[in-house]
Design a protein around this motif. Structure first.
Motif, PDB file in Angstrom:
ATOM      1  N   ASP A 188       0.835  -1.195   0.000  1.00 15.38           N
ATOM      2  CA  ASP A 188       0.000   0.000   0.000  1.00 15.38           C
ATOM      3  C   ASP A 188       0.870   1.245   0.000  1.00 15.38           C
ATOM      4  O   ASP A 188       1.867   1.324   0.703  1.00 15.38           O
ATOM      5  CB  ASP A 188      -0.899   0.018   1.239  1.00 15.38           C
ATOM      6  CG  ASP A 188      -1.773  -1.215   1.321  1.00 15.38           C
ATOM      7  OD1 ASP A 188      -2.358  -1.582   0.299  1.00 15.38           O
ATOM      8  OD2 ASP A 188      -1.854  -1.811   2.401  1.00 15.38           O
ATOM      9  N   LYS A 189       0.476   2.217  -0.820  1.00 13.40           N
ATOM     10  CA  LYS A 189       1.246   3.455  -0.894  1.00 13.40           C
ATOM     11  C   LYS A 189       0.767   4.489   0.112  1.00 13.40           C
ATOM     12  O   LYS A 189       1.524   5.335   0.536  1.00 13.40           O
ATOM     13  CB  LYS A 189       1.168   4.029  -2.311  1.00 13.40           C
ATOM     14  CG  LYS A 189       1.851   3.154  -3.342  1.00 13.40           C
ATOM     15  CD  LYS A 189       1.781   3.769  -4.711  1.00 13.40           C
ATOM     16  CE  LYS A 189       2.464   2.866  -5.712  1.00 13.40           C
ATOM     17  NZ  LYS A 189       2.404   3.392  -7.077  1.00 13.40           N
ATOM     18  N   THR A 190      -0.497   4.402   0.492  1.00 10.27           N
ATOM     19  CA  THR A 190      -1.039   5.399   1.413  1.00 10.27           C
ATOM     20  C   THR A 190      -1.835   4.716   2.515  1.00 10.27           C
ATOM     21  O   THR A 190      -2.235   3.557   2.389  1.00 10.27           O
ATOM     22  CB  THR A 190      -1.965   6.384   0.682  1.00 10.27           C
ATOM     23  OG1 THR A 190      -3.129   5.672   0.229  1.00 10.27           O
ATOM     24  CG2 THR A 190      -1.276   7.043  -0.504  1.00 10.27           C
ATOM     25  N   ALA A 191      -2.081   5.463   3.567  1.00 10.18           N
ATOM     26  CA  ALA A 191      -2.903   4.953   4.668  1.00 10.18           C
ATOM     27  C   ALA A 191      -4.316   4.656   4.170  1.00 10.18           C
ATOM     28  O   ALA A 191      -4.941   3.681   4.593  1.00 10.18           O
ATOM     29  CB  ALA A 191      -2.935   5.959   5.811  1.00 10.18           C
ATOM     30  N   THR A 192      -4.802   5.465   3.262  1.00  9.51           N
ATOM     31  CA  THR A 192      -6.143   5.247   2.703  1.00  9.51           C
ATOM     32  C   THR A 192      -6.209   3.912   1.977  1.00  9.51           C
ATOM     33  O   THR A 192      -7.184   3.164   2.124  1.00  9.51           O
ATOM     34  CB  THR A 192      -6.521   6.400   1.750  1.00  9.51           C
ATOM     35  OG1 THR A 192      -6.459   7.635   2.466  1.00  9.51           O
ATOM     36  CG2 THR A 192      -7.905   6.210   1.175  1.00  9.51           C
TER      37      THR A 192
END
Length: 78
Positions: A2-6
């Motif tokens: 995953d690149k972001t927390a979202t």
């Protein structure tokens, strides 16, 4: 990865919806919560990892004691 927390949160929601994961919500007294924070910080682990290790330790203990969840016991009354 995953690149972001979202993106990570979306992946967790999908895993929960599929039944692959289960979200737990735990409420502890402040003193107990602080102890958990301190233990996890000292061990360098997350609270999730702490719970996984506690479950594994419990399972090992039960295996060594030849016990398990839902184990039946009988009493000889002779």
């Amino acid at each position: 990865m995953d690149k972001t927390a979202t993106q990570r949160q979306q992946r967790y929601r999908e895993q929960i919806a599929k039944g692959e994961k289960k979200r737990l919500q735990v409420v502890l007294d402040r003193e107990e919560a602080d102890k958990l924070d301190n233990i996890c910080a000292a061990e360098g682990i997350s609270k999730t990892e702490f719970i996984k290790q506690a479950i594994a330790q419990h399972n090992l203990k039960n295996k060594l004691n030849n016990k398990g969840f839902g184990a039946c016991t009988t009493t000889n009354t002779k």
